[in-house]
Write an enzyme that holds these catalytic residues in place. Structure first.
Site, PDB file in Angstrom:
ATOM      1  N   SER A   1       3.297  -2.244  10.332  1.00  0.00           N
ATOM      2  CA  SER A   1       4.602  -2.194  10.747  1.00  0.00           C
ATOM      3  C   SER A   1       5.535  -3.543  10.369  1.00  0.00           C
ATOM      4  O   SER A   1       6.362  -4.034  10.973  1.00  0.00           O
ATOM      5  CB  SER A   1       5.135  -2.032  12.076  1.00  0.00           C
ATOM      6  OG  SER A   1       4.696  -0.789  12.144  1.00  0.00           O
TER       7      SER A   1
ATOM      8  N   HIS B   1      -9.635   1.712   4.711  1.00  0.00           N
ATOM      9  CA  HIS B   1      -8.178   1.849   5.742  1.00  0.00           C
ATOM     10  C   HIS B   1      -8.627   2.978   6.756  1.00  0.00           C
ATOM     11  O   HIS B   1      -9.199   3.912   6.642  1.00  0.00           O
ATOM     12  CB  HIS B   1      -7.222   2.629   4.637  1.00  0.00           C
ATOM     13  CG  HIS B   1      -5.856   2.421   5.067  1.00  0.00           C
ATOM     14  ND1 HIS B   1      -5.432   3.169   5.750  1.00  0.00           N
ATOM     15  CD2 HIS B   1      -4.918   1.282   5.098  1.00  0.00           C
ATOM     16  CE1 HIS B   1      -4.122   2.842   6.475  1.00  0.00           C
ATOM     17  NE2 HIS B   1      -3.846   1.867   5.826  1.00  0.00           N
TER      18      HIS B   1
ATOM     19  N   GLU C   1      -5.716  -4.692  10.617  1.00  0.00           N
ATOM     20  CA  GLU C   1      -4.416  -3.680  10.656  1.00  0.00           C
ATOM     21  C   GLU C   1      -4.764  -3.002  12.032  1.00  0.00           C
ATOM     22  O   GLU C   1      -5.527  -2.023  12.298  1.00  0.00           O
ATOM     23  CB  GLU C   1      -4.402  -2.651   9.684  1.00  0.00           C
ATOM     24  CG  GLU C   1      -3.968  -3.195   8.350  1.00  0.00           C
ATOM     25  CD  GLU C   1      -3.395  -2.225   7.325  1.00  0.00           C
ATOM     26  OE1 GLU C   1      -2.230  -2.187   7.089  1.00  0.00           O
ATOM     27  OE2 GLU C   1      -4.023  -0.948   7.107  1.00  0.00           O
TER      28      GLU C   1
ATOM     29  N   ASN D   1       0.847  -1.193   0.104  1.00  0.00           N
ATOM     30  CA  ASN D   1      -0.043  -0.034   0.111  1.00  0.00           C
ATOM     31  C   ASN D   1       0.689   1.346   0.079  1.00  0.00           C
ATOM     32  O   ASN D   1       1.504   1.476   1.082  1.00  0.00           O
ATOM     33  CB  ASN D   1      -1.018  -0.081   1.432  1.00  0.00           C
ATOM     34  CG  ASN D   1      -1.827   1.173   1.217  1.00  0.00           C
ATOM     35  OD1 ASN D   1      -1.895   2.013   0.473  1.00  0.00           O
ATOM     36  ND2 ASN D   1      -2.371   1.462   2.559  1.00  0.00           N
TER      37      ASN D   1
ATOM     38  N   LYS E   1       0.195   4.375  -0.245  1.00  0.00           N
ATOM     39  CA  LYS E   1      -0.520   5.561   0.260  1.00  0.00           C
ATOM     40  C   LYS E   1      -0.244   6.778  -0.751  1.00  0.00           C
ATOM     41  O   LYS E   1      -0.225   6.469  -2.043  1.00  0.00           O
ATOM     42  CB  LYS E   1       0.051   5.651   1.761  1.00  0.00           C
ATOM     43  CG  LYS E   1      -0.102   4.523   2.179  1.00  0.00           C
ATOM     44  CD  LYS E   1      -0.097   4.535   3.884  1.00  0.00           C
ATOM     45  CE  LYS E   1       0.000   3.369   4.485  1.00  0.00           C
ATOM     46  NZ  LYS E   1      -0.185   3.575   6.102  1.00  0.00           N
TER      47      LYS E   1
ATOM     48  N   GLU F   1      -6.664   5.311   7.727  1.00  0.00           N
ATOM     49  CA  GLU F   1      -6.355   6.642   7.495  1.00  0.00           C
ATOM     50  C   GLU F   1      -7.675   7.342   6.918  1.00  0.00           C
ATOM     51  O   GLU F   1      -7.743   8.589   7.122  1.00  0.00           O
ATOM     52  CB  GLU F   1      -5.181   6.759   6.682  1.00  0.00           C
ATOM     53  CG  GLU F   1      -4.056   6.473   7.467  1.00  0.00           C
ATOM     54  CD  GLU F   1      -2.784   5.713   6.762  1.00  0.00           C
ATOM     55  OE1 GLU F   1      -2.894   5.663   5.484  1.00  0.00           O
ATOM     56  OE2 GLU F   1      -1.904   5.114   7.433  1.00  0.00           O
TER      57      GLU F   1
ATOM     58  N   GLY G   1       2.825   2.188  10.820  1.00  0.00           N
ATOM     59  CA  GLY G   1       3.871   3.060  10.879  1.00  0.00           C
ATOM     60  C   GLY G   1       4.654   3.423  12.237  1.00  0.00           C
ATOM     61  O   GLY G   1       5.374   4.390  12.307  1.00  0.00           O
TER      62      GLY G   1
HETATM   63  P1  13P Z   1       3.158   0.341   7.729  1.00  0.00           P
HETATM   64  O1  13P Z   1       3.416  -1.097   7.083  1.00  0.00           O
HETATM   65  O2  13P Z   1       3.956   1.257   7.193  1.00  0.00           O
HETATM   66  O3  13P Z   1       2.875   0.241   9.231  1.00  0.00           O
HETATM   67  O4  13P Z   1       1.624   0.613   7.233  1.00  0.00           O
HETATM   68  C1  13P Z   1       0.612  -0.435   7.185  1.00  0.00           C
HETATM   69  C2  13P Z   1      -0.446  -0.042   6.310  1.00  0.00           C
HETATM   70  O5  13P Z   1      -1.283   1.020   6.958  1.00  0.00           O
HETATM   71  C3  13P Z   1      -0.750  -0.760   5.146  1.00  0.00           C
HETATM   72  O6  13P Z   1      -2.146  -0.660   4.688  1.00  0.00           O
END
Ligand code: 13P
Length: 252
Positions: free
Chosen positions: A213, A100, A169, A11, A13, A102, A175
């Site tokens: 992560s 997601h 997640e 992903n 982003k 976010e 992150g």
């Molecule tokens: P990270 O792997 O950077 O923690 O992000 C995970 C994520 O949000 C994937 O959709």
């Protein structure tokens, strides 16, 4: 090592431009030249601006492409700045991440996500539906009930369930370089699968990915957990080396 198909989903982003194809290209070469990874599926969910360009460049299509969100309406309309699922499919996406955290954080409800899921399925996209709890919800012991609520609230019972992949997640893990304890991951993934079977009265287990992560080191801690069908990888998917390390170490 397992013979079961495993998913490695990047992903990106809000990352990348045309020159970032070199990252995808390196991973594609590695993947096509290593028969060991025949049981793995690699999908990159990239910004909408890159899907068509990458699709043209990927001559031998080992890596599949996806989008990261869409508008909930199936048809064109007066929605400035928006793109719908049908448009993404025509652009070359086969997958789409929806729900997601976010986007949930900026106001997306289960109800809205459900409409997006429906529209994506109608457009023949495979949905990667994200679910997960905040640290506060975790500390209050609400993780399992919340996950069930998100599954129930975001998927219409009558839809094509085989085109829906779930991605667990934990929001606090995204992150942060903090990964949930592997035993907990196993317990939660099992719970997600059994809840899905009960809610939708089906016997076909869903594919469930883990994200938060994930990197080349901690993948070795979670690779023995057979219930995990793959990984949703954020930061580490922006580097070909880091992404390849995850796959290599998974199969070690
Ligand atoms: P990270 O792997 O950077 O923690 O992000 C995970 C994520 O949000 C994937 O959709």
């Amino acid at each position: 090592m397992t013979n079961k198909l495993k998913y490695f989903v990047g992903n990106w982003k809000m990352f990348g431009d045309f020159s970032s194809f070199k990252i995808i290209n390196k991973i594609n070469n590695f993947y096509s030249q290593n028969k060991t990874f025949i049981n793995s599926k690699i999908i990159f969910c990239v910004p909408n601006t890159l899907i068509y360009f990458f699709k043209q460049k990927l001559k031998y299509n080992s890596i599949l492409l996806g989008a990261q969100n869409c508008h909930h309406r199936q048809h064109y309309g007066p929605f400035t700045g928006s793109v719908n699922a049908k448009m993404l499919k025509k652009t070359g996406a086969d997958y789409i991440i929806l729900g997601h955290s976010e986007n949930r954080a900026s106001g997306e409800s289960d109800k809205l996500i459900k409409m997006k899921v429906e529209s994506a399925l109608k457009s023949n996209l495979t949905v990667i539906l994200c679910i997960g709890e905040t640290l506060l919800e975790k500390n209050k012991g609400k993780t399992l009930s919340l996950l069930k609520k998100q599954i129930r609230g975001s998927i219409n019972k009558n839809k094509n369930l085989s085109k829906i992949i779930l991605a667990y997640e934990p929001i606090w893990s995204i992150g942060t370089n903090k990964m949930l304890d592997p035993k907990e991951i196993q317990k939660i993934i099992k719970y997600i699968k059994s809840s899905f079977l009960k809610i939708f009265r089906t016997r076909k287990e869903p594919i469930v990915l883990y994200g938060g992560s994930v990197n080349g080191k901690n993948i070795e801690l979670i690779s023995p957990i057979s219930e995990i069908d793959g990984f949703l990888i954020g930061g580490a998917s922006q580097s070909s080396k880091k992404f390849i390390d995850i796959i290599k170490n998974y199969y070690k």
